[in-house]
Design an enzyme around this catalytic site. Structure first.
Site, PDB file in Angstrom:
ATOM      1  N   GLY A  84       0.793  -1.264   0.035  1.00 22.27           N
ATOM      2  CA  GLY A  84       0.002  -0.001   0.093  1.00 22.27           C
ATOM      3  C   GLY A  84       0.813   1.452  -0.066  1.00 22.27           C
ATOM      4  N   SER A  85       2.025   1.119  -0.440  1.00 24.98           N
ATOM      5  CA  SER A  85       2.764   2.480  -0.556  1.00 24.98           C
ATOM      6  C   SER A  85       2.027   3.606  -1.228  1.00 24.98           C
ATOM      7  CB  SER A  85       4.258   2.141  -1.225  1.00 24.98           C
ATOM      8  OG  SER A  85       4.432   1.770  -2.353  1.00 24.98           O
ATOM      9  N   ASN A  86       1.530   3.424  -2.504  1.00 24.52           N
ATOM     10  CA  ASN A  86       1.029   4.338  -3.247  1.00 24.52           C
ATOM     11  C   ASN A  86      -0.459   4.932  -2.497  1.00 24.52           C
ATOM     12  OD1 ASN A  86       2.005   5.327  -5.500  1.00 24.52           O
ATOM     13  ND2 ASN A  86       2.219   3.118  -6.301  1.00 24.52           N
ATOM     14  N   MET A 121      -3.815  -5.962  -7.985  1.00 26.44           N
ATOM     15  CA  MET A 121      -3.121  -6.955  -8.930  1.00 26.44           C
ATOM     16  C   MET A 121      -4.156  -7.933  -9.341  1.00 26.44           C
ATOM     17  SD  MET A 121       0.027  -5.682  -8.951  1.00 26.44           S
ATOM     18  CE  MET A 121       0.630  -7.000  -9.913  1.00 26.44           C
ATOM     19  N   ARG A 122      -5.358  -7.395  -9.524  1.00 26.67           N
ATOM     20  CA  ARG A 122      -6.532  -8.388 -10.268  1.00 26.67           C
ATOM     21  C   ARG A 122      -6.977  -7.584 -11.493  1.00 26.67           C
ATOM     22  NH1 ARG A 122      -7.870 -12.457  -7.864  1.00 26.67           N
ATOM     23  NH2 ARG A 122      -9.606 -12.613  -8.836  1.00 26.67           N
ATOM     24  N   ASN A 145      -5.466   4.459 -12.631  1.00 23.42           N
ATOM     25  CA  ASN A 145      -4.420   3.435 -12.292  1.00 23.42           C
ATOM     26  C   ASN A 145      -3.270   4.157 -12.102  1.00 23.42           C
ATOM     27  OD1 ASN A 145      -3.494   0.936 -11.105  1.00 23.42           O
ATOM     28  ND2 ASN A 145      -2.947   0.561 -13.259  1.00 23.42           N
ATOM     29  N   HIS A 182       0.765   2.914 -13.279  1.00 25.79           N
ATOM     30  CA  HIS A 182       1.356   1.930 -14.003  1.00 25.79           C
ATOM     31  C   HIS A 182       2.914   2.329 -13.986  1.00 25.79           C
ATOM     32  CE1 HIS A 182       1.922  -1.264 -16.557  1.00 25.79           C
ATOM     33  NE2 HIS A 182       2.461  -0.754 -17.369  1.00 25.79           N
ATOM     34  N   SER A 215       3.039   6.172 -15.241  1.00 22.77           N
ATOM     35  CA  SER A 215       1.992   6.923 -15.781  1.00 22.77           C
ATOM     36  C   SER A 215       0.680   6.733 -14.907  1.00 22.77           C
ATOM     37  CB  SER A 215       1.507   6.107 -17.104  1.00 22.77           C
ATOM     38  OG  SER A 215       2.726   6.364 -18.072  1.00 22.77           O
ATOM     39  N   GLU A 240     -11.462  -0.994 -20.494  1.00 20.87           N
ATOM     40  CA  GLU A 240     -11.539  -2.652 -20.751  1.00 20.87           C
ATOM     41  C   GLU A 240     -10.109  -2.959 -21.412  1.00 20.87           C
ATOM     42  OE1 GLU A 240     -15.995  -1.445 -20.625  1.00 20.87           O
ATOM     43  OE2 GLU A 240     -13.902  -0.519 -21.624  1.00 20.87           O
TER      44      GLU A 240
END
Length: 187
Positions: A16-18, A89-90, A106, A108, A135, A141
Protein backbone atom coordinates in the site's frame (compact mmCIF):
# COMPACT_ATOMS: atom_id res chain seq x y z
CA UNK A 1 -18.64 27.76 1.41
CA UNK A 2 -15.98 25.11 0.82
CA UNK A 3 -15.87 23.22 -2.46
CA UNK A 4 -17.19 19.65 -2.26
CA UNK A 5 -14.55 17.02 -1.64
CA UNK A 6 -14.53 13.92 -3.84
CA UNK A 7 -14.82 10.59 -2.02
CA UNK A 8 -12.17 8.14 -3.24
CA UNK A 9 -11.98 4.39 -2.80
CA UNK A 10 -8.56 2.77 -3.08
CA UNK A 11 -8.11 -0.84 -4.18
CA UNK A 12 -4.81 -2.52 -3.29
CA UNK A 13 -3.28 -5.97 -2.99
CA UNK A 14 -0.05 -5.43 -1.06
CA UNK A 15 1.95 -3.07 1.09
CA UNK A 16 0.00 0.00 0.00
CA UNK A 17 2.82 2.50 -0.49
CA UNK A 18 0.90 4.38 -3.19
CA UNK A 19 -2.22 4.32 -0.98
CA UNK A 20 -0.13 5.85 1.82
CA UNK A 21 1.05 8.61 -0.52
CA UNK A 22 -2.56 9.28 -1.61
CA UNK A 23 -3.68 9.49 2.03
CA UNK A 24 -0.78 11.63 3.23
CA UNK A 25 -0.96 14.07 0.29
CA UNK A 26 -4.77 14.23 -0.04
CA UNK A 27 -5.95 17.58 -1.38
CA UNK A 28 -9.39 18.05 -2.91
CA UNK A 29 -10.32 14.45 -2.17
CA UNK A 30 -10.81 12.26 0.87
CA UNK A 31 -10.22 8.54 1.22
CA UNK A 32 -13.62 6.99 1.89
CA UNK A 33 -12.55 3.33 1.72
CA UNK A 34 -9.45 1.17 1.33
CA UNK A 35 -10.33 -2.26 -0.07
CA UNK A 36 -8.24 -5.31 -0.86
CA UNK A 37 -8.46 -8.78 -2.32
CA UNK A 38 -6.06 -9.95 0.41
CA UNK A 39 -7.16 -9.86 4.05
CA UNK A 40 -3.53 -9.83 5.20
CA UNK A 41 -2.40 -7.02 2.87
CA UNK A 42 -0.09 -4.68 4.79
CA UNK A 43 -1.92 -1.72 3.27
CA UNK A 44 -5.17 -2.75 4.97
CA UNK A 45 -3.42 -2.85 8.34
CA UNK A 46 -1.91 0.60 7.77
CA UNK A 47 -5.28 2.03 6.71
CA UNK A 48 -6.98 0.61 9.82
CA UNK A 49 -4.30 2.07 12.09
CA UNK A 50 -4.94 5.46 10.49
CA UNK A 51 -8.69 5.33 11.06
CA UNK A 52 -9.73 4.68 7.46
CA UNK A 53 -12.69 2.51 6.53
CA UNK A 54 -11.48 -0.82 5.16
CA UNK A 55 -12.94 -3.79 3.35
CA UNK A 56 -11.41 -7.02 2.17
CA UNK A 57 -12.82 -9.92 0.24
CA UNK A 58 -10.80 -12.87 -0.94
CA UNK A 59 -11.75 -13.91 -4.47
CA UNK A 60 -10.81 -17.53 -3.75
CA UNK A 61 -13.60 -20.02 -4.25
CA UNK A 62 -16.25 -17.57 -5.43
CA UNK A 63 -17.30 -16.48 -8.94
CA UNK A 64 -15.61 -13.29 -10.14
CA UNK A 65 -19.00 -11.59 -10.52
CA UNK A 66 -19.84 -12.28 -6.85
CA UNK A 67 -16.42 -11.09 -5.72
CA UNK A 68 -16.75 -7.84 -7.67
CA UNK A 69 -20.34 -7.37 -6.46
CA UNK A 70 -19.07 -7.46 -2.87
CA UNK A 71 -16.41 -4.83 -3.64
CA UNK A 72 -18.96 -2.73 -5.52
CA UNK A 73 -21.38 -2.90 -2.57
CA UNK A 74 -18.62 -1.75 -0.18
CA UNK A 75 -17.74 1.14 -2.51
CA UNK A 76 -21.41 2.16 -2.72
CA UNK A 77 -21.94 1.84 1.04
CA UNK A 78 -19.03 4.27 1.56
CA UNK A 79 -20.34 6.69 -1.09
CA UNK A 80 -17.22 6.35 -3.23
CA UNK A 81 -17.21 8.55 -6.34
CA UNK A 82 -13.77 7.73 -7.80
CA UNK A 83 -11.69 4.55 -7.57
CA UNK A 84 -7.89 4.73 -7.43
CA UNK A 85 -6.08 1.46 -8.08
CA UNK A 86 -2.87 1.36 -6.05
CA UNK A 87 -1.06 -1.90 -6.58
CA UNK A 88 -4.30 -3.81 -7.12
CA UNK A 89 -3.07 -6.96 -8.83
CA UNK A 90 -6.36 -8.29 -10.21
CA UNK A 91 -7.84 -7.55 -13.59
CA UNK A 92 -11.26 -5.95 -13.28
CA UNK A 93 -14.03 -7.41 -15.40
CA UNK A 94 -15.43 -5.47 -18.33
CA UNK A 95 -18.76 -5.25 -16.45
CA UNK A 96 -17.13 -3.67 -13.38
CA UNK A 97 -15.19 -1.20 -15.55
CA UNK A 98 -18.38 -0.32 -17.46
CA UNK A 99 -20.26 0.35 -14.21
CA UNK A 100 -17.51 2.75 -13.10
CA UNK A 101 -16.66 4.05 -16.59
CA UNK A 102 -14.51 7.16 -16.44
CA UNK A 103 -14.24 6.93 -12.65
CA UNK A 104 -11.33 4.50 -12.18
CA UNK A 105 -7.69 5.53 -12.45
CA UNK A 106 -4.50 3.52 -12.06
CA UNK A 107 -0.80 4.10 -11.56
CA UNK A 108 1.37 2.00 -13.88
CA UNK A 109 5.18 1.65 -13.69
CA UNK A 110 6.02 2.56 -17.29
CA UNK A 111 5.69 5.45 -19.70
CA UNK A 112 2.53 4.24 -21.41
CA UNK A 113 1.85 3.22 -24.09
CA UNK A 114 5.20 1.44 -23.66
CA UNK A 115 5.35 -1.72 -21.59
CA UNK A 116 1.77 -2.48 -20.69
CA UNK A 117 1.33 -5.31 -18.21
CA UNK A 118 4.06 -6.79 -16.02
CA UNK A 119 7.88 -6.76 -15.85
CA UNK A 120 8.03 -3.16 -17.03
CA UNK A 121 11.42 -2.29 -15.53
CA UNK A 122 13.20 -5.32 -16.96
CA UNK A 123 11.63 -4.68 -20.36
CA UNK A 124 12.76 -1.02 -20.38
CA UNK A 125 16.34 -1.98 -19.40
CA UNK A 126 16.48 -4.81 -21.96
CA UNK A 127 15.26 -2.44 -24.69
CA UNK A 128 18.13 -0.04 -23.95
CA UNK A 129 15.78 2.84 -23.07
CA UNK A 130 17.38 5.97 -21.62
CA UNK A 131 14.37 6.65 -19.40
CA UNK A 132 11.62 4.74 -17.69
CA UNK A 133 8.91 6.13 -15.48
CA UNK A 134 5.30 5.90 -14.47
CA UNK A 135 1.90 6.87 -15.81
CA UNK A 136 -1.49 7.56 -14.27
CA UNK A 137 -4.26 6.55 -16.65
CA UNK A 138 -8.00 6.08 -16.82
CA UNK A 139 -8.93 2.41 -16.59
CA UNK A 140 -10.77 0.93 -19.57
CA UNK A 141 -11.46 -2.59 -20.72
CA UNK A 142 -8.10 -2.55 -22.53
CA UNK A 143 -5.18 -3.43 -20.24
CA UNK A 144 -3.28 -0.21 -19.45
CA UNK A 145 -4.96 1.37 -22.46
CA UNK A 146 -6.98 4.31 -21.14
CA UNK A 147 -6.26 8.03 -21.44
CA UNK A 148 -2.93 8.97 -19.85
CA UNK A 149 -3.50 11.74 -17.30
CA UNK A 150 0.10 12.29 -16.21
CA UNK A 151 3.59 10.83 -16.39
CA UNK A 152 6.94 11.16 -14.65
CA UNK A 153 10.24 10.17 -16.24
CA UNK A 154 13.04 8.45 -14.35
CA UNK A 155 16.50 8.01 -15.96
CA UNK A 156 17.80 4.50 -16.44
CA UNK A 157 21.30 4.56 -15.00
CA UNK A 158 24.29 2.42 -16.03
CA UNK A 159 24.19 -0.80 -14.02
CA UNK A 160 20.49 -0.47 -13.15
CA UNK A 161 18.66 -3.68 -12.35
CA UNK A 162 14.89 -4.04 -12.42
CA UNK A 163 14.93 -3.66 -8.61
CA UNK A 164 17.06 -0.50 -8.48
CA UNK A 165 15.00 1.08 -11.23
CA UNK A 166 11.75 0.02 -9.53
CA UNK A 167 12.81 1.79 -6.32
CA UNK A 168 13.34 5.11 -8.14
CA UNK A 169 10.16 4.75 -10.21
CA UNK A 170 8.15 4.06 -7.04
CA UNK A 171 9.41 7.31 -5.52
CA UNK A 172 8.21 9.12 -8.66
CA UNK A 173 4.83 7.36 -8.38
CA UNK A 174 4.43 8.68 -4.83
CA UNK A 175 4.85 12.25 -6.11
CA UNK A 176 2.81 11.89 -9.31
CA UNK A 177 -0.26 9.93 -8.21
CA UNK A 178 -1.62 12.29 -5.50
CA UNK A 179 -1.25 15.31 -7.79
CA UNK A 180 -2.97 13.63 -10.74
CA UNK A 181 -5.75 12.22 -8.53
CA UNK A 182 -6.44 15.72 -7.17
CA UNK A 183 -6.57 17.11 -10.72
CA UNK A 184 -8.85 14.26 -11.82
CA UNK A 185 -11.23 14.83 -8.91
CA UNK A 186 -11.40 18.56 -9.75
CA UNK A 187 -12.59 17.89 -13.31
Amino acid sequence: MAAPVTRVGILLSGRGSNMMALVEQASGYEIALVASDKPDAAGIGWARKHGLATFFQSPKGIPKADYEAAIDAALDANEVEIIALAGYMRLLSDDFVARWRGKIINIHPSLLPKYKGLDTHARAIEAGDAVAGCSVHVVTEELDGGEVLGQAEVPILPGDTPDTLATRVLAAEHRLYPRVLAEFCAR
